[in-house]
Motif scaffolding. Sequence first.
Motif, PDB file in Angstrom:
ATOM      1  N   GLY A   9       0.826  -1.186   0.008  1.00 28.41           N
ATOM      2  CA  GLY A   9      -0.028  -0.064  -0.096  1.00 28.41           C
ATOM      3  C   GLY A   9       0.793   1.353  -0.058  1.00 28.41           C
ATOM      4  N   THR A  10       1.973   1.269  -0.364  1.00 32.36           N
ATOM      5  CA  THR A  10       2.904   2.412  -0.303  1.00 32.36           C
ATOM      6  C   THR A  10       3.379   2.935  -1.796  1.00 32.36           C
ATOM      7  N   GLN A  11       2.953   2.078  -2.699  1.00 39.12           N
ATOM      8  CA  GLN A  11       3.282   2.359  -3.900  1.00 39.12           C
ATOM      9  C   GLN A  11       2.286   2.347  -4.955  1.00 39.12           C
ATOM     10  N   PHE A  12       2.240   3.206  -6.071  1.00 37.65           N
ATOM     11  CA  PHE A  12       1.394   3.191  -7.086  1.00 37.65           C
ATOM     12  C   PHE A  12      -0.107   3.374  -6.649  1.00 37.65           C
ATOM     13  N   PHE A  13      -0.920   2.450  -7.178  1.00 39.03           N
ATOM     14  CA  PHE A  13      -2.295   2.335  -6.846  1.00 39.03           C
ATOM     15  C   PHE A  13      -2.439   1.823  -5.744  1.00 39.03           C
ATOM     16  N   LEU A 159      -5.608  -7.849 -12.291  1.00 35.35           N
ATOM     17  CA  LEU A 159      -5.503  -6.751 -12.999  1.00 35.35           C
ATOM     18  C   LEU A 159      -4.699  -6.847 -14.447  1.00 35.35           C
ATOM     19  N   PRO A 160      -5.202  -6.029 -15.032  1.00 37.39           N
ATOM     20  CA  PRO A 160      -4.221  -5.921 -16.433  1.00 37.39           C
ATOM     21  C   PRO A 160      -3.108  -5.011 -16.316  1.00 37.39           C
ATOM     22  N   ILE A 161      -2.431  -4.456 -17.382  1.00 33.95           N
ATOM     23  CA  ILE A 161      -1.490  -3.526 -17.055  1.00 33.95           C
ATOM     24  C   ILE A 161      -1.828  -2.372 -16.539  1.00 33.95           C
ATOM     25  N   VAL A 162      -1.449  -1.917 -15.541  1.00 38.96           N
ATOM     26  CA  VAL A 162      -1.765  -0.614 -14.625  1.00 38.96           C
ATOM     27  C   VAL A 162      -1.136   0.439 -15.019  1.00 38.96           C
ATOM     28  N   ILE A 163      -1.441   1.577 -15.793  1.00 39.06           N
ATOM     29  CA  ILE A 163      -0.951   2.921 -16.062  1.00 39.06           C
ATOM     30  C   ILE A 163      -1.537   4.182 -15.419  1.00 39.06           C
ATOM     31  N   GLY A 164      -0.820   5.091 -15.453  1.00 34.87           N
ATOM     32  CA  GLY A 164      -1.348   6.413 -14.628  1.00 34.87           C
ATOM     33  C   GLY A 164      -0.177   7.074 -14.585  1.00 34.87           C
ATOM     34  N   PRO A 165      -0.678   8.493 -14.187  1.00 32.37           N
ATOM     35  CA  PRO A 165       0.513   9.528 -14.244  1.00 32.37           C
ATOM     36  C   PRO A 165       1.409   9.238 -12.968  1.00 32.37           C
ATOM     37  N   ASP A 166       0.877   8.494 -12.126  1.00 32.95           N
ATOM     38  CA  ASP A 166       1.716   8.042 -10.808  1.00 32.95           C
ATOM     39  C   ASP A 166       2.411   6.658 -11.036  1.00 32.95           C
ATOM     40  N   ASP A 167       2.702   6.173 -12.212  1.00 30.63           N
ATOM     41  CA  ASP A 167       3.193   4.725 -12.302  1.00 30.63           C
ATOM     42  C   ASP A 167       4.640   4.825 -12.268  1.00 30.63           C
ATOM     43  N   TYR A 168       5.361   4.312 -11.253  1.00 30.78           N
ATOM     44  CA  TYR A 168       6.629   4.464 -10.843  1.00 30.78           C
ATOM     45  C   TYR A 168       7.632   3.607 -11.804  1.00 30.78           C
ATOM     46  N   ALA A 203      -7.477   1.320  -8.029  1.00 30.34           N
ATOM     47  CA  ALA A 203      -7.811   1.320  -6.645  1.00 30.34           C
ATOM     48  C   ALA A 203      -9.244   1.389  -6.346  1.00 30.34           C
ATOM     49  N   GLU A 204     -10.039   2.188  -6.989  1.00 23.42           N
ATOM     50  CA  GLU A 204     -11.369   2.383  -6.673  1.00 23.42           C
ATOM     51  C   GLU A 204     -12.087   0.897  -6.656  1.00 23.42           C
ATOM     52  N   PHE A 205     -11.690   0.101  -7.776  1.00 25.69           N
ATOM     53  CA  PHE A 205     -12.305  -1.009  -8.041  1.00 25.69           C
ATOM     54  C   PHE A 205     -12.038  -2.200  -6.789  1.00 25.69           C
ATOM     55  N   LEU A 206     -10.672  -2.295  -6.323  1.00 25.89           N
ATOM     56  CA  LEU A 206     -10.223  -3.006  -5.228  1.00 25.89           C
ATOM     57  C   LEU A 206     -10.990  -2.491  -4.016  1.00 25.89           C
ATOM     58  N   TYR A 207     -11.261  -1.085  -3.978  1.00 28.42           N
ATOM     59  CA  TYR A 207     -12.250  -0.578  -2.759  1.00 28.42           C
ATOM     60  C   TYR A 207     -13.458  -1.324  -2.823  1.00 28.42           C
ATOM     61  N   LEU A 208     -14.243  -0.974  -3.839  1.00 34.25           N
ATOM     62  CA  LEU A 208     -15.594  -1.542  -3.909  1.00 34.25           C
ATOM     63  C   LEU A 208     -15.664  -3.248  -3.878  1.00 34.25           C
ATOM     64  N   MET A 209     -14.666  -3.825  -4.343  1.00 32.50           N
ATOM     65  CA  MET A 209     -14.441  -5.363  -3.997  1.00 32.50           C
ATOM     66  C   MET A 209     -14.746  -5.540  -2.542  1.00 32.50           C
ATOM     67  N   GLY A 210     -13.909  -4.762  -1.631  1.00 34.31           N
ATOM     68  CA  GLY A 210     -14.077  -4.942  -0.128  1.00 34.31           C
ATOM     69  C   GLY A 210     -15.423  -4.902   0.538  1.00 34.31           C
TER      70      GLY A 210
END
Length: 289
Positions: A9-13, A159-168, A203-210
Motif C-alpha cells: 500500500g505504499t506504491q502506485f495504485f 488486474l491488466p497492465i496498470v497505467i497512470g501518471p503516478d506509475d513508478y 484502486a477504486e475497484f479494489l475498494y469496491l470489491m471490499g
Amino acid sequence: MDHVLILGGTQFFGKRLVHTLLENGKKVTLATRGQKADPFGDKVQRLAIDREDSQSLKEAFANQTFDIVYDQSCFSPQEALDSANALRGKARKYIFTSSQAVYDFGTNRTEEEFDPYHFSFNYKTRQEYPGYLGYQEAKRAAESVLFTQTDFEVTAVRLPIVIGPDDYTKRLTFHVDKVKKNEPIGIENPDARYSFIHSKEAAEFLYLMGASSFTGPINPGCEEDISLLELVGKIEKQTRHKAIITNILTKENTSPYSLPGPWSINTNKVKQLGYTFSSLDSVLEEIIM
C-alpha cells in the motif's frame, strides 16, 4: 467502522487505495517492511513485517483483528500461506491483487481460463520465480493457496497492465520518451494485444470489491485491448513525432511491454456485475503527454 489491513500500500495504485479507504471513513493499518515512506502521517497505523519471515507476520498480527485484508505485496505461494496462517480467525474477507498474467498468452481471456482450485505447484520463495513466466506461476500458486487453503471470503482481482501518471515503473513513459527523442523502440511482436486499466480505477475497484459480496476471480479494466503498434501510433499522434520501431532488441531499446505473446482479458463478467471503466482511448489520451 471497518478496520482494513493492507499488506503493502505504499506504491502506485496501493497509495490510491489507501486514500480511497480513508476518504470513506475506514480505519487503515499498513503492514510493510517499513523501508518506504508514505504520505499518510497519523491517519494510518503501521506494522512492520517481512513477507519472507512467517514469524514476523505472527508477531505483527498477534492480538489484532480486521474486517478486510488487501494483499498488494504477495509474490509467492509461501507468502500467501504464511499470511493466511497468521491471519486465521482474524479477518473475514481477503482481496488479493492478482494479475492477467495468470492466463496463458492469448486475447479475450475469461476468468474460467485459469482455475486456481485445481492447480498443482511447489512452494517456492519469490526469488525462485524469475521473469514473466515465474511471475505467472507465482500469482497462480498464490491464488490457489488463498482459494483452497483458507476460510476467508476471497476475491482475486486479476488486474491488466496498470497505467497512470503516478506509475513508478515508467513503462508507458519509456515509449513516449523514445518517440520524442527519435530513438528506436525494440518490439518483438508489434501486433501483440494487451489490456490496461487506469491506476485510479484499479484502486477504486479494489475498494469496491471490499464492500461487495462477490468472491472468486474477476477481470477489471478497459473493455478494449490494443496492440503495441497501435499504442505507438497513438503516441505518434499526440506527440507529433514519428516512432522508430525495430525488431533488433537491445537492453537499451526493448519495450517493457515486448513479450512473446499477447495478454488481454474479457471484461464481460465485471460488466454484468454493474462495474464500468473508462475507454482505453480516454485513458491513454490523459496519460500520454
